[in-house]
Design an enzyme around this catalytic site. Structure first.
Site, mmCIF file in Angstrom:
data_model
loop_
_atom_site.group_PDB
_atom_site.id
_atom_site.type_symbol
_atom_site.label_atom_id
_atom_site.label_comp_id
_atom_site.label_asym_id
_atom_site.label_seq_id
_atom_site.Cartn_x
_atom_site.Cartn_y
_atom_site.Cartn_z
ATOM 1 N N ARG A 203 13.160 -21.655 -1.801
ATOM 2 C CA ARG A 203 12.003 -22.512 -2.115
ATOM 3 C C ARG A 203 10.781 -21.659 -2.441
ATOM 4 N NH1 ARG A 203 7.706 -23.657 0.435
ATOM 5 N NH2 ARG A 203 8.471 -22.695 2.355
ATOM 6 N N CYS B 5 19.337 -11.476 5.652
ATOM 7 C CA CYS B 5 19.763 -12.105 4.400
ATOM 8 C C CYS B 5 21.202 -11.748 4.085
ATOM 9 C CB CYS B 5 18.841 -11.705 3.258
ATOM 10 S SG CYS B 5 18.598 -9.933 3.089
ATOM 11 N N GLY C 113 10.820 -18.617 -3.501
ATOM 12 C CA GLY C 113 11.086 -17.916 -4.744
ATOM 13 C C GLY C 113 10.804 -18.755 -5.972
ATOM 14 N N GLU D 108 14.307 -11.468 -3.978
ATOM 15 C CA GLU D 108 15.368 -11.298 -2.984
ATOM 16 C C GLU D 108 15.314 -12.524 -2.087
ATOM 17 O OE1 GLU D 108 17.500 -9.091 -3.255
ATOM 18 O OE2 GLU D 108 16.596 -7.430 -4.359
ATOM 19 N N GLY E 165 12.282 -13.792 0.620
ATOM 20 C CA GLY E 165 12.103 -14.985 1.443
ATOM 21 C C GLY E 165 13.069 -16.083 1.043
ATOM 22 N N SER E 166 12.652 -17.308 1.249
ATOM 23 C CA SER E 166 13.515 -18.456 0.991
ATOM 24 C C SER E 166 13.614 -18.749 -0.510
ATOM 25 C CB SER E 166 12.967 -19.698 1.697
ATOM 26 O OG SER E 166 11.749 -20.105 1.103
#
Length: 515
Positions: free
Chosen positions: A241, A294, A243, A260, A238-239
């Site tokens: 933020r 991504c 993470g 990731e 994900g993003s």
């Protein structure tokens, strides 16, 4: 559409929790297709009680699964791969209905699931340890790998099933159970795949709770997975933020993560490059999945001697791009995931203009009867400078920045000059440039390609990146080791007790202390 849902076991109302049984006592969410704004179905998400029950059941399933021999575990994964093969067409269509990907990409994502199952089956017989030379006589020093536990897998909307399979197939052959939290934007594909996994487990005699599903939001599921000490590994996509939040919680309890996160991927076009190959790769990398990968190409770094040629080729491609219903084969770009995604890209385009960038084409919203649902736009091609603040930020959509360089050192510096470090590429026929790009002084990304684009990684290689991308690795190579615990063993088969490093400690038969 209805026949696809029925074949995959998707009803009008669906429980969103599976832990050996289907349940869902939490809030109800509607899944709306970005293609035309139609409601596909609704889902009952996880309640607090559902979460507690699901983690308990996954832990119980792991305790049984970990003692099953690896090749036997591989048989369940082999059958899972075959079941996915049988459902490839329907699952591919459902991926398209939920995400807006064109049908070729939807089916391609299902093929990734099949491929990783094939890889995992082979890996089930190759969970190798080492025999190490001991410094002590009549001792054996060795290393082995054991199942780790319950693995939480948090996935994003853009690859709603493939990323789960990268984790779940390998975790399964390694002896782990998985708990899957999919994006609330793509719940139906998760339910359909879990139903297939459930059926396969019942056929092979495996506890189906090894593939547990928990649909819910960050508060009701995501944060709880990060906080739960019974989960030694959290794999999160994900993003950046997101993470940071997950890493803070998991590492705070000394758990493990596979992250990731963001990608801000660049492609260098050198003077010697095959420009037709380069522009084709840029085109797919930038507009495939409507720029919501991504690995999407976000920055093109062109040598100033060929920059005009590259711009003209890209402009021609962009202006003839078929945009529309992704279920139609002629379409090459469908909608973004929702209206908020379109708004985000529009905001980034405005920031680009404010910093002095130039929009060359695209960036318009597409509305009306031909583009229902409000999630369509034309991909945007723009001139930019490497030091623009917006260029260093990942915009998750079809916005591509063009910039130039004079010498190869400058190109590498531009490539590396962003916080993210997922994937990168160079198009060149100069062997020195190619080798430098993939060397220690070249690209600082987890993936660095020569004469192929940033997007479309194969499952045989480890997938992941550095810096703000999070450092995680999934899929191929030795990524399986992330899902196991390493154990070093010393076995003394002598009648003596020599210590390492030649240390003498203790007493002799007479009772006097050894030196």
């Amino acid at each position: 559409m209805q026949s696809v849902l029925e074949k995959l076991g998707i009803a009008d109302e669906n429980p969103g929790v599976f832990c050996g049984e289907w349940r869902g006592g939490g809030a109800k969410i509607d899944k709306i297709s970005p293609i035309d704004g139609r409601r596909l179905a609704n889902i009952h998400t996880a309640s607090d009680e559902d979460f507690k029950t699901a983690i308990t059941r996954a832990q119980e399933a792991f305790l049984k699964w970990r003692i099953v021999p690896g090749p036997v575990r591989g048989e369940t994964v082999r059958r899972l791969g075959n079941a996915l093969r049988d459902a490839k067409h329907e699952l591919g269509q459902l991926v398209t209905l939920e995400t807006g990907k064109i049908i070729a990409e939807g089916e391609g994502e299902v093929q990734e699931m099949i491929d990783i199952c094939d890889l995992a089956v082979g890996q089930s017989r190759m969970l190798y340890g080492l025999t190490i030379q001991s410094e002590r006589p009549n001792h054996r020093l060795m290393e082995q790998w054991h199942p780790l536990g319950v693995v939480a897998v948090i996935t994003a909307f853009n690859f709603p099933v493939a990323v789960w399979s990268w984790n779940a197939a390998l975790a399964a052959v390694c002896g782990d159970a998985t708990v899957w939290k999919p994006s609330e934007k793509t719940p139906l594909t998760a339910i359909a795949v879990t139903k297939i996994a459930e059926r396969v487990c019942r056929e092979t005699g495996a506890d189906p709770a090894i593939f547990t599903l928990l649909i819910g939001d960050r508060k009701s599921v995501g944060q709880k997975l990060a906080d739960d000490r019974r989960i030694p590994l959290v794999s999160a996509t994900g993003s950046v933020r997101m993470g940071h939040e997950v890493a803070k919680a998991v590492h705070g309890r000394l758990g493990r993560t596979i992250m990731e996160l963001g990608g801000n991927n660049a492609l260098i076009v050198a003077p010697s490059a095959d420009l037709n190959m380069a522009t084709q790769s840029i085109f797919f990398g930038a507009v495939g999945t409507a720029g919501q990968r991504c690995t999407s190409t976000r920055r093109v770094i062109m040598h100033e001697s060929i920059a005009d040629k590259v711009r003209k080729k890209l402009l021609a491609a962009y202006k003839t791009l078929p945009i529309g219903n992704p279920l139609e084969k002629k379409t090459l770009m469908g909608p973004l995931i929702d209206k908020n995604a379109v708004d985000m890209v529009q905001h980034s385009i405005q920031r680009l203009k404010d910093e002095g960038g130039e929009v060359l084409c695209g960036g318009e919203r597409l509305e009306g009867a031909q583009y229902p649902g409000g999630c369509y736009m034309t991909p945007c091609l723009a001139n930019a400078k490497p030091d623009f603040e917006i260029v260093c930020h990942e915009t998750f959509g079809p916005l591509l920045y063009l910039m130039t360089y004079r010498d190869f050192d400058e190109a590498i510096a531009i490539n590396n000059g962003v916080p993210q470090g997922l994937t990168s590429a160079v198009f060149t026929n100069d062997v020195r440039e190619a080798e430098r790009f993939v060397s220690a002084i070249g690209s600082d990304c987890g993936i660095a390609n020569v004469n192929t684009g940033t997007s479309g990684a194969e499952i045989g290689g480890a997938f992941g990146g550095e810096k703000d991308t999070g450092g995680g690795r999934e899929s191929g190579s030795d990524s399986w080791k992330s899902y196991m615990r390493r154990q070093t063993n010393t076995i003394n088969f002598s009648t003596e007790l020599p210590l390492a490093q030649g240390i003498q400690f203790g007493t002799d038969d007479a009772g006097s202390a050894n030196a």
